[in-house]
Structure formats: structure tokens, C-alpha cells
Scaffold this active site. Structure first.
Site, mmCIF file in Angstrom:
data_model
loop_
_atom_site.group_PDB
_atom_site.id
_atom_site.type_symbol
_atom_site.label_atom_id
_atom_site.label_comp_id
_atom_site.label_asym_id
_atom_site.label_seq_id
_atom_site.Cartn_x
_atom_site.Cartn_y
_atom_site.Cartn_z
ATOM 1 N N HIS A 84 0.840 -1.191 0.000
ATOM 2 C CA HIS A 84 0.000 0.000 0.000
ATOM 3 C C HIS A 84 0.874 1.240 0.000
ATOM 4 O O HIS A 84 1.819 1.347 0.785
ATOM 5 C CB HIS A 84 -0.917 0.051 1.234
ATOM 6 C CG HIS A 84 -1.774 1.281 1.252
ATOM 7 N ND1 HIS A 84 -2.942 1.365 0.533
ATOM 8 C CD2 HIS A 84 -1.606 2.491 1.854
ATOM 9 C CE1 HIS A 84 -3.469 2.570 0.705
ATOM 10 N NE2 HIS A 84 -2.681 3.266 1.500
ATOM 11 N N ASP A 163 -15.280 2.242 7.409
ATOM 12 C CA ASP A 163 -14.257 3.100 6.805
ATOM 13 C C ASP A 163 -14.801 3.847 5.600
ATOM 14 O O ASP A 163 -14.465 5.012 5.385
ATOM 15 C CB ASP A 163 -13.045 2.266 6.390
ATOM 16 C CG ASP A 163 -12.014 3.120 5.677
ATOM 17 O OD1 ASP A 163 -11.465 4.028 6.326
ATOM 18 O OD2 ASP A 163 -11.790 2.923 4.470
ATOM 19 N N ARG A 170 -14.492 12.436 6.413
ATOM 20 C CA ARG A 170 -13.225 13.128 6.678
ATOM 21 C C ARG A 170 -12.864 14.057 5.528
ATOM 22 O O ARG A 170 -12.316 15.138 5.733
ATOM 23 C CB ARG A 170 -12.111 12.109 6.908
ATOM 24 C CG ARG A 170 -12.177 11.392 8.245
ATOM 25 C CD ARG A 170 -11.297 10.151 8.253
ATOM 26 N NE ARG A 170 -9.942 10.456 7.854
ATOM 27 C CZ ARG A 170 -9.181 9.631 7.121
ATOM 28 N NH1 ARG A 170 -9.657 8.475 6.699
ATOM 29 N NH2 ARG A 170 -7.956 9.966 6.812
ATOM 30 N N SER A 185 -7.820 3.667 8.782
ATOM 31 C CA SER A 185 -8.499 3.534 7.496
ATOM 32 C C SER A 185 -7.746 2.573 6.580
ATOM 33 O O SER A 185 -8.316 1.627 6.026
ATOM 34 C CB SER A 185 -8.613 4.915 6.826
ATOM 35 O OG SER A 185 -9.110 4.804 5.511
ATOM 36 N N LYS A 189 -8.787 -1.924 6.057
ATOM 37 C CA LYS A 189 -9.068 -2.545 4.750
ATOM 38 C C LYS A 189 -8.049 -3.632 4.427
ATOM 39 O O LYS A 189 -8.402 -4.697 3.919
ATOM 40 C CB LYS A 189 -9.081 -1.484 3.653
ATOM 41 C CG LYS A 189 -10.253 -0.503 3.734
ATOM 42 C CD LYS A 189 -10.329 0.371 2.512
ATOM 43 C CE LYS A 189 -9.174 1.322 2.413
ATOM 44 N NZ LYS A 189 -9.461 2.691 2.820
#
Length: 425
Positions: A84, A163, A170, A185, A189
Site C-alpha cells: 500500500h 471506513d 473526513r 483507514s 481494509k
């Protein structure tokens, strides 16, 4: 146990520590609509201003995961590892990295997102490939990991639904930068997707969400600890996003550059980061003796890309879209490119049509920027520094204005900056 939302808000407003029961309740109640958006907005702002303890962040993440389903990848038949990135300008690394790691024997369950603002999204880039589908059922996702070794798609509706609601909130309440909420967040996931290991590319600099190294380091450490707490082997690299990554910004342009990397070429910074992340991913799942560079050299990585594209309905041989309207920015004197502000380049690409202001906005697959010169490289008067491309000529003037301000020239080359600053494990 039930609480009053206002009491939870007051506790964090007054710099208190939320109990596990309070966190479990407020996340669940917000997901179900019992806690209103304005109440969660107030709590998110209190978290931004007052922070959370490590225990609070861990519990908040667990509550986000518990709001939905958790995938079981045990039947894939290969060790699973994901990557990620916290996002940046020209960050196309997922495209060459995912098939490369799959070619080396791991399975890469890559749940990706779309671009918003000045940063590009992996799914938008892939949709520049004719026919490529970004939606997979959980069953199709697991089967593709088993047969192809890689899948890049949007997260299913059932994964961490808390989320999805909180992320949108947000974005419109000025609380995107809250490190506890960013970390929970991302990690909710990734943990819910069922991967066995995770490598994080945490960026800092002008084009990153974390401008300062200290903030990026705090985020990286927080996420690494969250991963470990949930049994996911996790490591993070801190990488520079002061300057755009590679030579292209924009969807079809970045796909083309990714294919150059898989073919054994491509810009040095993209190649370096792709190989560094690949080695970290392989090492995390016990395949550290496999050489990813060899998988590029012998064509396995490109074969893996083509298999991935075909599996998701795309045509790997179809031509990529090309924008017809072109403008250039040239050097006004001899010298060196001193700076190239990643944020400004990202905004220019957004103005050309490559980005969106809202999640539902369409993007242009062919719009973008080619960087003919980057910091440290010499120029002569009239040399092209940037090439701006758009489908609509009317978008060029506003993009040119901001792109020109992204570049400065100097008489001497600037000091070099390391691409990878640190490793956190």
C-alpha cells in the site's frame, strides 16, 4: 452497551482516552446510522486535534474491521502479500510491482482506490487499458489469486463499511490529516482483505499527504504496529515525494511507463522503488532468495501483467488513449532544473482532466504530463521541460499557469535526494 454520542465526543474533546466499549459502540453505531454525520464529524475533529493512544488506535482499527466481512485467502495456494502506498504524483508502482511479485511466486491481493485531488488512483490508471474491469466479487478475487497470482480491484462493499462512511466524511470536514484515522483507514481494509504480509510505501514531501518526514514516520510506525497486532507481517519504507515519481503523470501515460519497466527499461527512480518494494514483499513471505530483476529480464513479469489484464477483461495489446491537444514548457535560459514541485505538477495534471474534485467525477484517461527534464538535469534555452496533454484545449491555459510555477532553474545542479529514506519494521 450503549452510550450517548455526545459523551464520547466530550471525552475526546477534553483529551480523555476512549474505552474499548466506547470505541466499539461509536464505530458500530455510526455504521448503522445511529450516530449522525455531524456527531462523527465532531469526534473526528477532536481526534485530529488531541490524537489517540496506541491502544485507542488498535481498538478503533479492530472495530472498523469488525464492521464488515474478512476475506479468507487460505485456499489461494501461495503466500499472500500486499503493498500500500499513501499516494503521490506519478506513483504508478502498483502496476509493474503487482505482476512482478506474482511472477516470483507470491499472490498479491491488491485492493486499490481512485484518485482524488492532486494524487492519481490505481483503478483510474488501469481503466485506461481497454476493457479492464475493476470490480470483482470476493469469489472471483480469490479464484484469480489462485490461478493468476494477482488481482487489482476495488474493495467490495462488505469490507470495512465503517471506513467507507468515515473516509467520505473526513474528506469534507477537514480531518483527512488525522494520523490515527489515516492509519486505521488503511489498515482496516488491508487486514480485512486477509493478506498474510503487507509492505507500506509511506511518502513525504510536497506531493504527499504527509508533507513532513516526522509525520510520515509517525504514520509508518503506527501502521506497522497495527499490522503486527493483527498477525500481519508488516514493514514500511519512507520514500520521497518532493518530486514526481518517474517521467509521466496521468493515466494512460503512467500505464505506458509501467510497461517500459516490465520490459526492462523505464525511469531509474521507478525501477529502483519497484525492485525495493518487490524484495521487501518477497522477503516478508519467505521468498527472499527469488530475484525480481531476473523475472523482468526473462519476461515472466510481462507475462504476468498480460495474464492479469486478460483475467480482468482487458486487452493487453490494445493501444492506449492519446490526447490530441499538446502544449510545452521550455527552459528560459541555460542551466539546470533545480526544483520540480510535485504538488504543483499534480494540480496541473488535475486541471488537464486527469484528476477529480469529487469521487463521482469522470477523469480523462489520456490527459497528463510528460517530464522531459527533472531536477539535476541540464537544460539549454528552449529545451522542453514539460509536455502537457489534454483532450480539451480549453483546459490547457489554467494547467500551464500552475505547471510553470512548479519548476525553477539554477546555474548549478541541486544536491541529490535519496529516494528511500528509511525502513521501519
Amino acid at each position: 452497551m450503549s452510550f450517548a454520542a455526545v459523551d464520547v465526543i466530550r471525552a475526546k474533546r477534553d483529551k480523555g482516552v476512549l474505552s474499548d466499549a466506547q470505541i466499539d459502540w461509536v464505530v458500530d453505531a455510526y455504521t448503522k446510522g445511529v450516530v449522525a454525520d455531524e456527531q462523527m464529524s465532531a469526534l473526528a475533529m477532536a481526534i485530529l486535534l488531541n490524537g489517540m493512544t496506541a491502544g485507542e488506535i488498535a481498538r478503533w482499527t479492530a472495530a472498523m474491521i469488525a464492521s464488515g466481512e474478512r476475506l479468507d485467502l487460505s485456499g489461494v495456494g501461495r503466500p499472500t502479500v500486499d503493498k500500500h502506498s499513501t499516494g503521490g504524483v506519478g506513483d504508478k508502482i502498483t502496476l509493474p510491482l503487482t505482476p512482478l511479485v506474482a511472477a516470483c511466486g507470491a499472490a498479491v491481493p491488491q485492493l486499490s482506490g481512485r484518485g482524488l485531488g492532486h494524487t492519481g488512483g490505481t483503478l483510474d490508471k488501469l481503466e485506461a487499458v481497454a476493457g479492464f474491469g475493476t470490480k470483482l466479487s470476493n469469489e472471483a478475487f480469490v479464484e484469480q489469486l489462485r490461478t493468476v497470482g494477482a488481482a487489482i480491484c476495488a474493495a467490495g462493499e462488505g469490507l470495512a463499511p465503517a471506513d467507507r462512511k468515515l473516509y467520505a466524511l473526513r474528506d469534507v470536514t477537514g480531518t483527512v490529516e488525522a494520523i490515527p484515522l489515516i492509519a486505521s483507514s488503511i489498515m482496516s481494509k488491508k487486514i480485512a482483505e486477509g493478506t498474510g504480509a503487507l509492505v507500506l510505501d509511506v511518502k513525504f514531501g510536497s506531493g504527499a499527504f504527509m508533507r513532513q518526514v516526522a509525520d510520515a514516520r509517525e504514520l509508518a510506525r503506527t501502521m506497522v504496529e497495527l499490522g503486527k497486532a493483527h498477525g500481519v507481517t508488516t514493514v514500511a519504507l519512507l520514500t520521497d515525494m518532493e518530486v514526481p515519481l518517474g517521467r509521466t503523470v496521468g493515466h494512460s501515460l503512467e500505464v505506458e511507463e509501467s510497461l517500459e519497466v516490465l520490459a526492462g527499461g523505464g525511469p531509474q527512480d521507478v525501477v529502483t522503488l519497484t525492485l525495493a518494494l518487490a524484495r521487501e514483499m518477497l522477503d516478508a513471505v519467505g521468498l527472499g532468495d527469488v530475484d525480481p530483476q531476473a523475472a523482468i529480464a526473462d519476461g515472466r513479469a510481462m507475462d504476468s501483467w498480460r495474464a492479469l489484464v486478460r483475467a480482468q477483461g482487458g486487452d493487453p495489446d490494445a493501444p492506449l488513449p492519446v490526447a490530441g491537444e499538446v502544449e510545452t514548457i521550455t527552459a528560459t535560459r541555460d542551466g539546470f532544473v533545480a526544483t520540480m514541485d510535485a504538488y504543483a505538477v499534480g494540480v496541473a495534471a488535475w486541471r488537464l482532466g486527469a484528476g477529480r474534485a469529487r469521487k463521482e467525477d469522470p477523469v480523462s484517461a489520456s490527459a497528463g504530463i510528460i517530464l522531459h527534464r527533472k531536477p539535476g538535469e541540464a537544460v539549454r534555452t528552449g529545451d522542453v521541460i514539460m509536455e502537457l496533454r489534454a483532450e480539451d484545449a480549453g483546459k490547457l491555459p489554467a494547467a500551464l499557469d500552475v505547471a510553470r510555477g512548479a519548476v525553477t532553474l539554477s546555474d548549478t545542479p541541486p544536491p541529490s535526494r535519496p529516494l528511500i529514506l528509511d525502513r521501519i519494521s
